[in-house]
Design a protein around this motif. Structure first.
Motif, PDB file in Angstrom:
ATOM      1  N   ALA A 230      -3.236  13.398 -16.274  1.00  0.00           N
ATOM      2  CA  ALA A 230      -2.953  12.388 -15.252  1.00  0.00           C
ATOM      3  C   ALA A 230      -4.266  12.000 -14.583  1.00  0.00           C
ATOM      4  CB  ALA A 230      -1.961  12.920 -14.219  1.00  0.00           C
ATOM      5  N   THR A 231      -4.198  10.970 -13.775  1.00  0.00           N
ATOM      6  CA  THR A 231      -5.398  10.581 -13.023  1.00  0.00           C
ATOM      7  C   THR A 231      -5.656  11.542 -11.871  1.00  0.00           C
ATOM      8  OG1 THR A 231      -4.004   9.071 -11.750  1.00  0.00           O
ATOM      9  CG2 THR A 231      -5.201   8.148 -13.633  1.00  0.00           C
ATOM     10  N   ASP A 232      -4.576  12.136 -11.313  1.00  0.00           N
ATOM     11  CA  ASP A 232      -4.689  13.137 -10.253  1.00  0.00           C
ATOM     12  C   ASP A 232      -3.621  14.202 -10.480  1.00  0.00           C
ATOM     13  OD1 ASP A 232      -6.781  12.019  -8.452  1.00  0.00           O
ATOM     14  OD2 ASP A 232      -5.343  10.349  -8.336  1.00  0.00           O
ATOM     15  N   VAL A 233      -3.898  15.387 -10.003  1.00  0.00           N
ATOM     16  CA  VAL A 233      -2.912  16.467 -10.118  1.00  0.00           C
ATOM     17  C   VAL A 233      -1.747  16.157  -9.181  1.00  0.00           C
ATOM     18  CG1 VAL A 233      -2.475  18.924  -9.823  1.00  0.00           C
ATOM     19  CG2 VAL A 233      -4.695  18.146 -10.684  1.00  0.00           C
ATOM     20  N   PRO A 234      -0.519  16.067  -9.682  1.00  0.00           N
ATOM     21  CA  PRO A 234       0.623  15.711  -8.827  1.00  0.00           C
ATOM     22  C   PRO A 234       0.995  16.845  -7.878  1.00  0.00           C
ATOM     23  CG  PRO A 234       1.364  16.242 -11.050  1.00  0.00           C
ATOM     24  CD  PRO A 234      -0.131  16.260 -11.102  1.00  0.00           C
ATOM     25  N   ASP A 235       1.567  16.479  -6.751  1.00  0.00           N
ATOM     26  CA  ASP A 235       1.983  17.471  -5.756  1.00  0.00           C
ATOM     27  C   ASP A 235       3.425  17.933  -5.950  1.00  0.00           C
ATOM     28  OD1 ASP A 235      -0.507  17.296  -4.520  1.00  0.00           O
ATOM     29  OD2 ASP A 235       0.145  15.607  -3.255  1.00  0.00           O
ATOM     30  N   ASP A 236       4.197  17.191  -6.740  1.00  0.00           N
ATOM     31  CA  ASP A 236       5.625  17.482  -6.857  1.00  0.00           C
ATOM     32  C   ASP A 236       5.955  18.283  -8.113  1.00  0.00           C
ATOM     33  OD1 ASP A 236       4.918  15.488  -8.589  1.00  0.00           O
ATOM     34  OD2 ASP A 236       6.772  14.330  -8.325  1.00  0.00           O
ATOM     35  N   MET A 237       4.958  18.913  -8.731  1.00  0.00           N
ATOM     36  CA  MET A 237       5.204  19.697  -9.939  1.00  0.00           C
ATOM     37  C   MET A 237       4.704  21.122  -9.724  1.00  0.00           C
ATOM     38  SD  MET A 237       4.294  16.978 -12.991  1.00  0.00           S
ATOM     39  CE  MET A 237       5.339  17.815 -14.167  1.00  0.00           C
ATOM     40  N   ASN A 238       5.272  22.047 -10.474  1.00  0.00           N
ATOM     41  CA  ASN A 238       4.873  23.458 -10.391  1.00  0.00           C
ATOM     42  C   ASN A 238       3.700  23.673 -11.345  1.00  0.00           C
ATOM     43  OD1 ASN A 238       4.723  26.176  -9.976  1.00  0.00           O
ATOM     44  ND2 ASN A 238       6.744  26.665 -10.817  1.00  0.00           N
ATOM     45  N   ILE A 239       2.503  23.645 -10.810  1.00  0.00           N
ATOM     46  CA  ILE A 239       1.292  23.704 -11.623  1.00  0.00           C
ATOM     47  C   ILE A 239       0.961  25.162 -11.965  1.00  0.00           C
ATOM     48  CG2 ILE A 239      -1.133  23.057 -11.786  1.00  0.00           C
ATOM     49  CD1 ILE A 239       0.772  20.690 -11.561  1.00  0.00           C
ATOM     50  N   ALA A 240       0.783  25.417 -13.252  1.00  0.00           N
ATOM     51  CA  ALA A 240       0.390  26.759 -13.680  1.00  0.00           C
ATOM     52  C   ALA A 240      -1.118  26.945 -13.525  1.00  0.00           C
ATOM     53  CB  ALA A 240       0.804  26.995 -15.131  1.00  0.00           C
ATOM     54  N   ARG A 241      -1.908  25.965 -13.994  1.00  0.00           N
ATOM     55  CA  ARG A 241      -3.363  26.022 -13.845  1.00  0.00           C
ATOM     56  C   ARG A 241      -3.946  24.676 -14.238  1.00  0.00           C
ATOM     57  NH1 ARG A 241      -6.368  28.533 -19.088  1.00  0.00           N
ATOM     58  NH2 ARG A 241      -4.915  27.806 -20.681  1.00  0.00           N
ATOM     59  N   GLU A 242      -5.128  24.419 -13.733  1.00  0.00           N
ATOM     60  CA  GLU A 242      -5.870  23.239 -14.147  1.00  0.00           C
ATOM     61  C   GLU A 242      -6.744  23.603 -15.343  1.00  0.00           C
ATOM     62  OE1 GLU A 242      -7.778  20.737 -11.301  1.00  0.00           O
ATOM     63  OE2 GLU A 242      -6.488  21.430  -9.655  1.00  0.00           O
ATOM     64  N   LEU A 243      -6.906  22.645 -16.246  1.00  0.00           N
ATOM     65  CA  LEU A 243      -7.661  22.874 -17.470  1.00  0.00           C
ATOM     66  C   LEU A 243      -9.011  22.179 -17.375  1.00  0.00           C
ATOM     67  CD1 LEU A 243      -4.778  22.240 -20.038  1.00  0.00           C
ATOM     68  CD2 LEU A 243      -5.562  24.442 -19.147  1.00  0.00           C
ATOM     69  N   ARG A 244     -10.053  22.875 -17.783  1.00  0.00           N
ATOM     70  CA  ARG A 244     -11.395  22.317 -17.798  1.00  0.00           C
ATOM     71  C   ARG A 244     -11.775  21.947 -19.229  1.00  0.00           C
ATOM     72  NH1 ARG A 244     -14.159  23.747 -13.081  1.00  0.00           N
ATOM     73  NH2 ARG A 244     -12.586  23.808 -11.406  1.00  0.00           N
ATOM     74  N   VAL A 245     -12.203  20.688 -19.397  1.00  0.00           N
ATOM     75  CA  VAL A 245     -12.645  20.235 -20.713  1.00  0.00           C
ATOM     76  C   VAL A 245     -13.934  20.968 -21.069  1.00  0.00           C
ATOM     77  CG1 VAL A 245     -13.371  18.248 -22.086  1.00  0.00           C
ATOM     78  CG2 VAL A 245     -11.571  17.992 -20.365  1.00  0.00           C
ATOM     79  N   GLY A 246     -13.962  21.515 -22.272  1.00  0.00           N
ATOM     80  CA  GLY A 246     -15.120  22.287 -22.706  1.00  0.00           C
ATOM     81  C   GLY A 246     -14.922  23.773 -22.541  1.00  0.00           C
ATOM     82  N   ARG A 247     -13.980  24.169 -21.669  1.00  0.00           N
ATOM     83  CA  ARG A 247     -13.702  25.588 -21.490  1.00  0.00           C
ATOM     84  C   ARG A 247     -12.291  25.922 -21.951  1.00  0.00           C
ATOM     85  NH1 ARG A 247     -13.259  27.987 -15.529  1.00  0.00           N
ATOM     86  NH2 ARG A 247     -11.258  26.892 -15.741  1.00  0.00           N
ATOM     87  N   ASP A 248     -11.318  25.209 -21.429  1.00  0.00           N
ATOM     88  CA  ASP A 248      -9.922  25.477 -21.778  1.00  0.00           C
ATOM     89  C   ASP A 248      -9.425  24.613 -22.935  1.00  0.00           C
ATOM     90  OD1 ASP A 248      -9.661  27.333 -19.621  1.00  0.00           O
ATOM     91  OD2 ASP A 248      -9.517  25.623 -18.262  1.00  0.00           O
TER      92      ASP A 248
END
Length: 656
Positions: A230-248
């Protein structure tokens, strides 16, 4: 006037027809019939997508006939009268006739032609829904077997509608074991279908550290994640983790996620770009870019972009655009479960389960290793006598194991009772292999004492001869040595730790022979004489001991124990002429590693090899041969540092 007369006549004829039908004896106003009539259209159509309201209406009607309706419906024994529209259940009679029964009273109405009734034929999907609805009645069935069957069905196909039904049946459940199963299943269904967060969390915490497969099956979906962009991490979802390009995730994976999420066009491939450019050459230019400049990748990208703007090529992203798109978006994983409290509790419970699973897997591996060690000990204990005590390298020891297994097979052909045949086979196998060992010692071994190389070659030749003799007598086909029924199955401690009953029996047999051997060597005259001859044959002879007699009996004893080991091994392995060859190497390794001439060393050697082999197989489960190779290499290295084994023999015999 004529019209009225015709209508009256039609009504009269219809009433006459109804009077002639068995359905006339039915009560059309019966409550259960009214429930069916209210949903007659969807029942007759029998569509899995629309049938649920009808099933629920019958189930929740609280009528005595509801269970009968559902049972007959699922069994395809429900019919509808074409003339009256009433539902009945029926069974076939003679001459294309049906015997009709009323749902309200379960009484027989009479017989009628099959053509007057349409059979309701639910497909397998609808029958599954009906059977699920029947659980309500089965959970309170007086027969415990039916209640257990209902719980089994619920554990496979339970849904949200079953929760109140299951909860209502728990309090009045008279059987403690069934009640415990109901309570466990209620918690599992609460985890998956409960509507209250507090109750779901409590149910999840109950299963923290639980080893049941059903608990993990209920908890794992709660922590299942989905990759999103997405363009921004949504506030209305249960986020497990953010992914980093190049690492995850790689840039290609990130862009593929953008494409699948309709956030970016597909990446432009070189072939697609070349084909589009070639198809749109006009006046030596493509999209305003001269053909002569298309050797430059940037010029090709400009030309393709111009074609896209002109509607002459599909939208696609160049490498530069893909990189920019990835940088402009965020990537993250979301839980399928939207309640963060639920996923946190589930993750904690699964961590506790994972720890306990690891401990129990180690325990299960240890039991397997002990089981294997007991088999090696049984196979090697006879060799510990002949090789460890007498110093004779008997390469035919494996064939004595094979002879014992074939003795058990022959006894089972004579005595069909498997328990009795095994009881008889053990002493008879000992007798047969004892006699064979004595004969071998008298005819061959006695002439080769103190000549180990000649002994090895001679016994190796005897080994080949015995294998061929077994093939001539029994053939090359594997022969089964069937275990009694009480040895079938397994001893299951929990869902992870289990061991077959045969392995347990072999372990007990190994302990019995350990005790027998210790008693024989410590408390009997033969044991005293054997130890004396082992320590100093000449001094033993001067004390009145006959070394030849002791050697003969000792070799026979070792061979006899090998025969008993053959019966035990044959219970779980196919009996063939090569059976002994599978254990001869491990038997020698067990004796050498443990310490030549020491029964406790043999026990420790068998335990070490059993644990070592199972440990290597655990690291490399797909290649058993490689595991055995690694084990042999390890033992060779071990012997380099401790050549006399774990427990070295003391006294004069230690220097032999």
């Amino acid at each position: 006037m004529i019209t009225r007369l015709l209508m009256a006549l039609a009504v009269s004829v219809s009433l006459s027809a109804l009077t002639a039908l068995p359905g006339n004896a039915q009560d059309a106003d019966a409550p259960i019939q009214q429930v069916l009539q209210d949903h007659a259209e969807i029942i007759i159509k029998s569509s899995r997508r629309t049938i649920q309201p009808a099933i629920d209406a019958v189930r929740d009607s609280d009528l005595d006939a509801a269970q009968l309706v559902l049972e007959k419906w699922a069994a395809r024994e429900m019919y509808v009268n074409e003339a009256t529209g009433l539902f009945v259940y029926a069974e076939e009679a003679d001459d294309d006739m049906l015997r009709i029964f009323d749902f309200a009273t379960a009484a027989e109405v009479g017989e009628a032609p099959e053509d007057d009734y349409d059979q309701i034929k639910p497909n397998s999907g609808i029958r599954g829904l009906i059977n699920s609805a029947l659980v309500k009645f089965q959970l309170s069935d007086p027969d415990p077997a039916n209640r257990i069957a209902a719980l089994t069905s619920l554990s496979r196909n339970g849904n949200e509608s079953h929760l109140p039904v299951l909860r209502a049946s728990i309090e009045d459940e008279p059987d403690a074991d069934i009640k415990a199963r109901k309570e466990r299943l209620e918690r599992l269904l609460t985890i998956s279908f409960g509507s209250d967060t507090e109750n779901r969390v409590a149910a999840i915490e109950y299963f923290a550290g639980d080893l049941g497969v059903d608990a993990r099956a209920a908890l794992n979906p709660l922590v299942a994640t989905t990759r999103r962009a997405a363009t921004d991490v949504p506030d209305d979802m249960n986020i497990a983790r953010e992914l980093r390009v190049g690492r995850d995730l790689t840039e290609d994976e990130a862009y593929a996620l953008l494409v699948s999420s309709d956030l970016a066009p597909a990446r432009l491939t070189k072939d697609a770009q070349r084909q589009a450019l070639q198809a749109n050459i006009q006046d030596a230019t493509v999209g305003g870019v001269p053909v002569a400049e298309l050797s430059d990748p940037a010029a090709r990208d400009r030309a393709y972009t111009a074609l896209v703007d002109a509607g002459l090529a599909p939208a696609a992203a160049t490498d530069v655009q893909a990189t920019e798109a990835v940088a402009a978006h965020v990537f993250y994983e979301t839980y399928s479960e939207r309640d963060a409290a639920i996923t946190t509790a589930a993750a904690d419970a699964l961590k506790a389960i994972e720890l306990k699973v690891g401990v129990n897997q180690f325990l299960d591996l240890s039991l397997d290793a002990l089981s294997l060690a007991s088999i090696y000990f049984l196979a090697a204990i006879g060799l510990a006598i002949t090789f460890g005590v007498m110093g004779v390298i008997n390469m035919a020891h494996g064939e004595f194991i094979m002879m014992g297994a074939y003795t058990g097979y022959v006894i089972q052909q004579i005595v069909p009772n498997y328990t009795l045949s095994i009881i008889l086979a053990i002493p008879l196998a000992f007798a047969v292999t004892f006699a064979a060992g004595v004969a071998m010692e008298r005819l061959v071994i006695r002439w080769l004492y103190s000549r180990p190389l000649e002994t090895l070659l001679a016994t190796f030749g005897i080994s080949i001869a015995l294998q061929q003799l077994a093939k001539n007598i029994f053939g090359t086909q594997a022969r089964p040595l069937t275990s009694p029924d009480w040895l079938n199955g397994q001893w299951a401690i929990n869902d992870i730790v289990a061991i077959s009953n045969i392995r347990v029996a072999i372990f007990v047999l190994a302990l019995i022979f350990l005790g027998f051997f210790l008693f024989l060597m410590k408390k009997t005259r033969l044991g005293l004489e054997t130890r004396a001859v082992t320590q100093n044959p000449k001094m033993a002879a001067s004390m009145g001991i006959n070394p030849d007699r002791v050697n003969m009996l000792t070799f026979g004893l070792g061979s006899g124990i090998a025969g008993i080991a053959g019966v035990a091994i044959g219970l779980y392995a196919q009996v063939t002429s090569e059976l002994g060859q599978q254990y001869i190497v491990q038997s020698f390794m067990t004796v050498v590693v443990g310490g030549v001439g020491n029964i406790w060393g043999t026990l420790l050697g068998a335990t070490m090899i059993g644990f070592l082999q199972k440990g290597i197989e655990w690291f490399n489960p797909s290649n058993t041969l490689a595991a055995q190779t690694y084990m042999i290499v390890f033992i060779i290295i071990f012997i380099q540092f401790r050549p006399r084994g774990i427990i070295a023999l003391k006294g004069r015999a230690a220097g032999d």
